[in-house]
Design an enzyme around this catalytic site. Structure first.
Site, PDB file in Angstrom:
ATOM      1  CG  HIS A 237       8.184  -1.060   2.537  1.00 22.44           C
ATOM      2  ND1 HIS A 237       8.900  -1.889   1.703  1.00 22.44           N
ATOM      3  CD2 HIS A 237       8.892   0.101   2.597  1.00 22.44           C
ATOM      4  CE1 HIS A 237       9.976  -1.262   1.271  1.00 22.44           C
ATOM      5  NE2 HIS A 237      10.000  -0.054   1.801  1.00 22.44           N
TER       6      HIS A 237
ATOM      7  CG  ASP B  92       6.482  -3.898  -0.723  1.00 23.25           C
ATOM      8  OD1 ASP B  92       6.571  -3.356   0.395  1.00 23.25           O
ATOM      9  OD2 ASP B  92       6.298  -3.258  -1.774  1.00 23.25           O
TER      10      ASP B  92
ATOM     11  CG  ASP C 194      14.088  -0.142   0.737  1.00 24.07           C
ATOM     12  OD1 ASP C 194      13.116   0.156   1.459  1.00 24.07           O
ATOM     13  OD2 ASP C 194      14.108   0.057  -0.490  1.00 24.07           O
TER      14      ASP C 194
ATOM     15  CD  GLU D 108      -4.688   1.083  -1.522  1.00 24.42           C
ATOM     16  OE1 GLU D 108      -5.143   2.208  -1.746  1.00 24.42           O
ATOM     17  OE2 GLU D 108      -4.313   0.310  -2.412  1.00 24.42           O
ATOM     18  CD  GLU D 109      -5.664   8.735  -0.247  1.00 21.49           C
ATOM     19  OE1 GLU D 109      -6.684   9.191   0.284  1.00 21.49           O
ATOM     20  OE2 GLU D 109      -5.206   9.155  -1.313  1.00 21.49           O
TER      21      GLU D 109
ATOM     22  CG  ASP E 176       7.536   5.455   6.226  1.00 28.75           C
ATOM     23  OD1 ASP E 176       7.994   4.321   6.462  1.00 28.75           O
ATOM     24  OD2 ASP E 176       6.884   5.722   5.203  1.00 28.75           O
TER      25      ASP E 176
ATOM     26  CG  HIS F  28      15.798  -0.058  -4.758  1.00 24.52           C
ATOM     27  ND1 HIS F  28      14.826   0.696  -5.391  1.00 24.52           N
ATOM     28  CD2 HIS F  28      15.273  -0.368  -3.549  1.00 24.52           C
ATOM     29  CE1 HIS F  28      13.768   0.827  -4.593  1.00 24.52           C
ATOM     30  NE2 HIS F  28      14.031   0.186  -3.470  1.00 24.52           N
TER      31      HIS F  28
END
Length: 489
Positions: free
Chosen positions: A126, A128, A158, A192-193, A204, A451
């Site tokens: 990802h 974002d 991340d 999303e699924e 992942d 984070h």
């Protein structure tokens, strides 16, 4: 709901158009290596290595901040799509790769392999990132600055590093005229699924090569996360009649709520140490501990009550044995001389795989023990089931093989638990083999920067990550589940 339907239809349409077979692993993923398969060495020129780090630096400079599931910097998300199109031109122009934008900003690549009998797989990442206020950082958090051999900025660990590393590895393979045998998907930011295909495995983020993370372990080891914690975002709310601060009531909404969240912080949820990946990891690591811990870990059948307590001494290992409780927001008050009518706090729980959402909510209710404190579930999902990690688990063994090739100094590859939450939970219906691994060394200080402040990745580590994916994709073409050896009596 509309976005979810679009996402499901998009992936289903791609799979139908490309005619990817979803055959049984037990039949088609075993046997001899394909004849005539040529190996492309993972050796890169100086110019290619410069391009690698520049691609990541440019990605970091785009502030693709996600404030919540409903609020993101959509301008930056769109800019990021334009950026990868410019930086990885071969990926976008290759005839056997189909690209589509899903849900407005996410990206799905379908790489068509030459052998339809091989079950496809998926790589997830990802782009974002969480907000990064500049206060406390040594460099601007979206500068992508290279300093002292490191690239600094939000997303270097991340997870923009994985996004660009996947595309960079594929770009380099394609430049070398690579044609895959096994089809695969790359889903970037796709949250999303999706339905319509069964995958051999999914890879992942989350697992790392852990160095000094578990106290007293003498050498680094690789941990592939085969299971993942669940999660609850719980809002606690107290309502009271407002009034003037000159004549305050015995308790205010802030005081009542503060006492409730303090009880939650001071009452850790139960230690759930027992059977599972963590026990397997400790058994594999037993001889890597210093004396006398090595004796304790080597005899868990006897020493497990002591190990349960030992795991609680470190904040990271404690997160492996229990559901964690983290107060993340607290909102109350409208003016300095007004008794606030409402006080709200949000608590984030990461649910241990041995527990469920309902079990945790019941425990929380008993700890708060105050009917004036309302509990509102904002979001919740149960832990993901453990994926297989035995000799017949294709995805696990493929990652293990690639780790041993790229990191020959690593002697132990162990299964583990992802204490965070990843997008992989949205793909549970596509495969029972979901594996989470970042081919990076992670020390405790690196863990705290995710984070946090001063997130950074060494240039060398990022080059190694690209090399890992470069080899992983090729290994997926040739790797077969080994046929079990049967001993004759």
């Amino acid at each position: 709901m509309a976005r979810r339907i679009v996402c499901m239809l998009a992936l289903g349409a791609v799979l139908l158009l490309l005619g990817i077979a979803t055959v049984s692993t037990s039949k088609d993923l075993r046997g001899k290596e394909p004849q005539g398969a040529s190996r492309i060495p993972s050796q890169f020129s100086e110019g290619e290595r410069v391009n690698m780090k520049e691609a990541l630096k440019g990605a970091i400079q785009i502030p693709t901040v996600s404030f919540s599931s409903e609020e993101s910097n959509t301008t930056a998300l769109a800019e990021f799509g334009e950026y990868i199109y410019k930086v990885f031109p071969t990926v976008f122009s290759t005839s056997f790769i189909q690209h589509e934008v899903v849900g407005g900003y996410s990206h799905l690549f379908t790489v068509q392999g030459s052998d339809p009998s091989l079950q496809p797989y998926m790589l997830l990442a990802h782009f974002d990132v969480v907000p990064a206020p500049a206060e406390g950082w040594d460099v601007p958090p979206f500068s992508g600055l290279e300093h002292d051999g490191f690239i600094w900025g939000r997303g270097t660990l991340d997870n923009k590093n994985s996004v660009t590393a996947i595309l960079q590895a594929l770009e380099l393979l394609l430049i070398r005229n690579y044609i895959p045998q096994r089809s695969f998907f790359i889903a970037l930011g796709h949250d999303e699924e999706a339905r319509g295909v069964q995958l051999a495995f999914i890879v992942d983020e989350c697992g790392f090569i852990l160095d000094g993370v578990i106290p007293n372990v003498k050498k680094p080891f690789a941990q592939i996360a085969v299971e993942e914690k669940g999660g609850i975002n719980l809002m606690l709310q107290v309502n009271m009649t407002p009034g003037h601060s000159s004549a305050p009531p015995k308790e205010t909404s802030i005081g009542i709520l503060a006492a409730a969240v303090s009880r939650l912080e001071q009452t850790p949820l139960p230690n759930m140490f027992g059977d599972g990946p963590l026990k397997t990891t400790l058994e594999l690591l037993a001889h890597e501990f210093s004396f006398p811990t090595n004796i304790i870990m080597g005899n868990l059948w006897l020493s497990w009550p002591l190990v349960r307590r030992l795991m609680e001494r470190n904040y990271i290992t404690s997160a492996l044995v229990r559901t964690t409780t983290a107060l993340t927001t607290f909102n109350a008050g409208i003016k300095v001389n007004v008794i606030p009518p409402v006080a709200q706090a949000t608590v984030n729980f990461r649910i241990h795989p041995a527990q469920t959402v309902q079990e945790v909510l019941e425990l929380v209710k008993n700890i708060v023990a105050d009917d004036r404190v309302q509990l509102h579930v904002l979001s919740a999902f149960d832990p993901l089931p453990a994926s297989p990690f035995d000799d017949q688990a294709l995805g696990y063994q493929l990652l293990r093989r690639t780790i041993q090739s790229v990191f020959p100094e690593i002697n132990i590859v162990a299964p583990g638990t992802c204490i965070g939450n990843t997008d992989s939970r949205h793909y549970m219906n596509l495969s029972n083999g979901i594996y989470r691994f970042n081919p990076l060394y992670l020390q405790p200080q690196g863990f705290s920067s995710i984070h946090g402040i001063n997130e950074k990745i060494s240039v060398q580590a990022y080059e190694t990550q690209v090399k890992f994916i470069f080899e992983l994709i090729q290994n997926a073409d040739t790797h077969r589940v080994p046929v079990p050896h049967v001993h004759e009596l």
